[in-house]
Design an enzyme around this catalytic site. Structure first.
Site: not given
Ligand code: HH2
Length: 352
Positions: A299, A333
């Site tokens: 992040k 995660r």
């Molecule tokens: N972070 C993201 C998405 N979903 N869910 C939970 N419970 N906690 C988190 O910290 C979280 C989440 C964002 O990360 P990522 O899926 O890699 O990115 P994007 O939202 O751009 O797809």
């Protein structure tokens, strides 16, 4: 207004090698885990704008003549957590991220075909992921919402294939009730909602009806606007209170606390200082009586601290994962499962 009470366990004690139960120092055991023992806790009382902080040793906290509110909180913090989708929360579990999206912040466009996403998911499972988190909508700051049918087109075939080919638990990362429902129909075991079941007015009742465990994540506002000057009175206590309010809303809708996991939502409506404060205080969230999850992998706070681009944030991500494990987070995660598994193996060897 009555004051709110919070306890943040501190001073983790490594189990002495070979020592029996009776030889161990008095400690607060969080979430029913024999390996998660703390020497004491910061005790925080908030009454409106006034916040008082003190420290109490485990002996003082466990004293049966202590304040009944404090005793109830210690009890909720200490009791064992129920397994989530059959997965015992007795150690840190890894959730591998599968973004079936063209625009996710760190891997957008790499796994946005069904086949690429399935192959990636199976690789993460082989590397040691206990849960595979499948999402079809980026929630990075500034992201545009995705239409229901498009989100379904992205995630459902991946979930259906993994339900047949994988032994990992499958979570669907969505804010939409209809995606939750259809994903459950294809075999998803867990709902992961970054809006803590607030984005879609039907999601609370849908989640209750489906009977699946739910991950409630804290976010301040919507992805499009959440990084516009986020502000809190006290970020840790405000996030805690919001999660508590969402747990209560779930309970009223018929979703038991035992089926819920809470997540402070790193990067969702938070400045660098907010994210760091949350990472340093994760153990407080055990007081909510649920499993605790952390999503810090790659992040932007790591980039802000170090200048590293999203693809170069593995060392910072591992440090955050270990910070979580040290404070008893049960679900991490992560994008980089093999590397996190290795870091955890070393850490657990000494402390787990
Ligand atoms: N972070 C993201 C998405 N979903 N869910 C939970 N419970 N906690 C988190 O910290 C979280 C989440 C964002 O990360 P990522 O899926 O890699 O990115 P994007 O939202 O751009 O797809």
């Amino acid at each position: 207004m009555t004051a709110s009470l919070y306890i943040r366990p501190v001073g983790r004690i490594a189990p002495p090698a070979g020592a029996g139960e009776r030889e161990q120092a008095p400690a607060i055991a969080a979430a029913g885990r024999v390996d998660l023992r703390f020497a004491g806790a910061e005790v925080i009382e908030r009454d409106g704008a006034s916040v008082r902080r003190g420290f109490m040793s485990a002996i003082e906290l466990l004293d049966s003549s202590a304040d009944p509110h404090l005793q109830a909180l210690v009890q909720r913090l200490s009791q064992p957590r129920v397994a989530i989708a059959g997965l015992a929360l007795d150690r840190p579990r890894l959730m591998g991220v599968i973004n079936v999206t063209p625009d996710s912040f760190s891997d957008g466009g790499r796994y946005d075909t069904t086949d690429a996403a399935i192959e990636h998911a199976l690789r993460l499972e082989a590397e040691g992921a206990d849960i595979l988190d499948i999402g079809g909508e980026s929630t990075r700051p500034g992201a545009d919402p995705v239409h229901l049918e498009e989100e379904c087109r992205r995630v459902l075939p991946v979930i259906a294939a993994l339900a047949k080919r994988s032994r990992a638990r499958l979570s669907v990362d969505t804010r939409k009730a209809e995606v939750m429902r259809r994903a459950a129909g294809e075999g998803a075991h867990i709902i992961n909602d970054v809006s803590a079941l607030t984005h879609d007015p039907r999601s609370l009742s849908t989640a209750a009806e489906l009977g699946l465990p739910v991950i409630l994540m804290h976010a301040l506002g919507d992805p499009r606007t959440m990084q516009d000057k986020p502000a809190y009175d006290d970020v840790v206590l405000d996030v805690y209170d919001m999660l508590e309010a969402r747990i209560e809303a779930c309970e009223r809708a018929g979703i038991a606390r035992a089926r819920l996991v809470v997540d402070p939502g790193i990067g969702f409506g938070k400045t660098l200082a907010h994210n760091l404060a949350l990472l340093g205080s994760l153990s407080v969230f055990h007081g909510l009586g649920c499993g605790v999850m952390l999503g810090a992998s790659r992040k932007s706070f790591i980039g802000k601290l170090t200048g590293a681009e999203a693809g170069d944030r593995l060392p910072g991500s591992l440090a955050a994962a270990l910070l979580g494990a040290a404070q008893g987070v049960q679900i991490l995660r992560v994008h980089d499962v093999a590397a996190t598994r290795q870091a955890l193996a070393v850490w657990e060897g000494a402390l787990g």
